[in-house]
Design an enzyme around this catalytic site. Sequence first.
Site, PDB file in Angstrom:
ATOM      1  N   ASP A 116       0.232   1.937   8.343  1.00 58.21           N
ATOM      2  CA  ASP A 116      -0.232   1.383   9.521  1.00 58.21           C
ATOM      3  C   ASP A 116       0.369   1.316  10.947  1.00 58.21           C
ATOM      4  OD1 ASP A 116      -2.007   0.554   7.625  1.00 58.21           O
ATOM      5  OD2 ASP A 116      -1.810  -1.643   7.770  1.00 58.21           O
TER       6      ASP A 116
ATOM      7  N   ARG B 126       1.209  -5.881  -5.056  1.00 53.21           N
ATOM      8  CA  ARG B 126       1.456  -6.809  -3.935  1.00 53.21           C
ATOM      9  C   ARG B 126       1.673  -8.163  -4.132  1.00 53.21           C
ATOM     10  NH1 ARG B 126      -0.790  -4.394   0.776  1.00 53.21           N
ATOM     11  NH2 ARG B 126      -2.332  -2.700   0.749  1.00 53.21           N
TER      12      ARG B 126
ATOM     13  N   ASP C 190       5.699  -7.995   5.541  1.00 49.08           N
ATOM     14  CA  ASP C 190       5.419  -9.028   4.540  1.00 49.08           C
ATOM     15  C   ASP C 190       6.650  -8.931   3.597  1.00 49.08           C
ATOM     16  OD1 ASP C 190       3.596 -10.618   5.750  1.00 49.08           O
ATOM     17  OD2 ASP C 190       2.095 -10.043   4.342  1.00 49.08           O
TER      18      ASP C 190
ATOM     19  N   LYS D  30       8.093   0.677   5.606  1.00 51.04           N
ATOM     20  CA  LYS D  30       7.046   1.394   5.012  1.00 51.04           C
ATOM     21  C   LYS D  30       5.901   0.846   5.557  1.00 51.04           C
ATOM     22  CE  LYS D  30       4.460   0.251   2.440  1.00 51.04           C
ATOM     23  NZ  LYS D  30       3.426  -0.821   1.583  1.00 51.04           N
ATOM     24  N   THR D  31       4.886   1.528   5.916  1.00 52.22           N
ATOM     25  CA  THR D  31       3.547   1.246   6.076  1.00 52.22           C
ATOM     26  C   THR D  31       2.806   2.434   6.936  1.00 52.22           C
ATOM     27  OG1 THR D  31       1.622  -0.112   6.569  1.00 52.22           O
ATOM     28  CG2 THR D  31       3.634  -0.451   7.948  1.00 52.22           C
TER      29      THR D  31
ATOM     30  N   GLY E 255       0.708  -1.367  -0.031  1.00 55.19           N
ATOM     31  CA  GLY E 255      -0.159  -0.062  -0.003  1.00 55.19           C
ATOM     32  C   GLY E 255       0.724   1.363   0.071  1.00 55.19           C
TER      33      GLY E 255
ATOM     34  N   GLY F 269      -5.955   1.128   8.895  1.00 54.94           N
ATOM     35  CA  GLY F 269      -5.092   0.373   9.354  1.00 54.94           C
ATOM     36  C   GLY F 269      -5.658  -0.872   9.636  1.00 54.94           C
TER      37      GLY F 269
HETATM   38  P1  FBP Z   1       0.543  -2.031   3.565  1.00 52.32           P
HETATM   39  O1  FBP Z   1       0.498  -2.768   4.808  1.00 52.32           O
HETATM   40  O2  FBP Z   1       0.883  -2.542   2.415  1.00 52.32           O
HETATM   41  O3  FBP Z   1       1.486  -0.738   3.960  1.00 52.32           O
HETATM   42  O4  FBP Z   1      -0.924  -1.307   3.253  1.00 52.32           O
HETATM   43  C1  FBP Z   1      -1.848  -0.930   4.417  1.00 52.32           C
HETATM   44  C2  FBP Z   1      -2.980  -0.487   3.991  1.00 52.32           C
HETATM   45  O5  FBP Z   1      -3.146   0.914   3.580  1.00 52.32           O
HETATM   46  C3  FBP Z   1      -3.980  -0.937   5.106  1.00 52.32           C
HETATM   47  O6  FBP Z   1      -4.017   0.081   5.885  1.00 52.32           O
HETATM   48  C4  FBP Z   1      -5.188  -1.176   4.394  1.00 52.32           C
HETATM   49  O7  FBP Z   1      -6.129  -1.893   4.984  1.00 52.32           O
HETATM   50  C5  FBP Z   1      -4.777  -1.643   2.892  1.00 52.32           C
HETATM   51  O8  FBP Z   1      -3.345  -1.094   2.788  1.00 52.32           O
HETATM   52  C6  FBP Z   1      -5.686  -1.379   1.976  1.00 52.32           C
HETATM   53  O9  FBP Z   1      -5.113  -2.025   0.756  1.00 52.32           O
HETATM   54  P2  FBP Z   1      -5.535  -1.678  -0.919  1.00 52.32           P
HETATM   55  O10 FBP Z   1      -4.732  -0.472  -1.013  1.00 52.32           O
HETATM   56  O11 FBP Z   1      -5.087  -3.079  -1.489  1.00 52.32           O
HETATM   57  O12 FBP Z   1      -6.996  -1.442  -0.846  1.00 52.32           O
END
Ligand code: FBP
Length: 560
Positions: A206, A146, A177, A203-204, A82, A252
Amino acid sequence: MEKLSPLQVERLKYQPKLPASLSNGINSLELVEGSATQSVRDQEQISELFKNTYGKPVVTFKSTGSSSASDVRNVGVILSGGQAPGGHNVIAGLYDALKSANSQNKLYGFLGGPSGIIDGKYIEFTDEFMDKYRNTGGFDIIGSGRTKLETEDQFQESLKVCKKLNISAVVIIGGDDSNTNAALLAEWFVKNNTGIQVIGCPKTIDGDLKNEQIEISFGFDTATKTYAELIGNIQRDANSAKKYWHFIKIMGRSASHVALEAALQTQPNITLISEEVEEKRMSLESIVNYMTDIIVRRANAGKNFGIAVVPEGLIEFIPEMKSMISNLNDIMAELESDPLFVNSTSTREKFDIVEKRLDENNAKVYNSLPALIKAQLLADRDPHGNVQVSKIETEKLLIEMISTKLNELKSEGSYSGKFSAQSHFFGYEGRCAFPSNFDADYCYSLGYNAFALINFGMTGYLSSVRNLTAPASEWVAGGIPLTMMMNMEKRHGEMKPVIQKALVKLDGPVFKQLEENREDWAMNDRYLFPGAIQYFGPSSVCDITTRTLQLERAKQLINA
Ligand code: FBP
């Protein structure tokens, strides 16, 4: 037609700050090694799986003042998962460090996430291209994805592409991951004598990639400030109109760090924390009762308005829901290839098919949910085959259940207020904001530092910049062995080495701050209005980082 907004123009000029140790350039650095490390748990299995990269020391850098030439290197970079504000600055830091070490060095960006290195889709960075993206949000510079980089075939393909481009190091910018996969790739490259290094960057938004060594992942600062601005604006509206309850779900995926931080910055009336719900084994009904009680008490005090913050992952932490969702994930994996289910046109029919397959108790829970939520639970799965929690409108579910409860109380004569609710989901709004000064500086430093690690021949390391509550010049740059953060966990029915995800610690200073204040915030309107992120002005406003980091640092100092 203007091509750039005035703020875009100004942000492009911003020069991110670096830790003093890195600011004399890459070629003046000295590597300082600590003692050998161990994984957080399961040392035997992890050391067996990572024979070549296990046990390395934590390293830091210091500037020697004198400069020496460095070899020519080609490096590849991948954005994974993300979006998080600051990703472009990690690449800018990496690019600047690489070019300052040797102008012949080249940086390649793999397109569309990890799949880019497998499929050989890439671009070569130039000054002109890089300069368009400095201090901007988003991952659009090379895109993200992803795809999981974890199989022998994928590693072989990556090797072919690296050889073709003469790449001797790969930087993977991702969450827990992606960095687990970076560790696997690093090990594989060493085991096969490829001479290719792998460095990760944390990175994230969350905020769940953190531990003793990594204070915070990048993007958390900007995303939480963005959500806090929005919550503050809504609080002001609620306090002006005094007629709505606003239910705000905050992104998150699993951990509630984002909701908790946004709540500390704004002080809403109700904040749910998933980890607490799980620890206290709160049922959906008890959550509804807890929230209803506050709504009734406020109504009795003449306040038919308020703000409730709900973390995105809540539903998976409610014990009965967790069990039902896990049962549902298995069933959906079977049903996806069942023509009867796939071709059935009516939603009711689908509900019936699912209900019949669920275990008795899980079927009861599923059946008790409103049709909207039942349908969302059956919608698209994520790449792991699991329910996509960001698509489940928990905020609407709570509103519906609370409304029903209030109507019951009204008919019993124990509630006479008015309940009119608005729902919101703040997620994607915060993931690509212009990085705050903190994230702009932190990300640039992480990228710059990643190249320093490469230049010293390190592999299987996470770029680490610490002491983040101090001014940037005092930040400590270095590297943490990825294996140090790993343990064994069950994934798809098999035990796998993974980097531990950090959930909110209920005995930690950040949650305690909420716990100590929540009754006061529930009844008395202690709303804070953080306003928009400031990029220019006094550093006490522009460079200040999150409450989470400040509280954790204060606790560390007390314990020291
Ligand atoms: P990462 O763990 O890859 O940084 O992504 C987190 C996130 O932003 C979460 O907060 C959210 O649940 C998810 O990605 C949403 O994913 P997508 O972009 O595939 O809708």
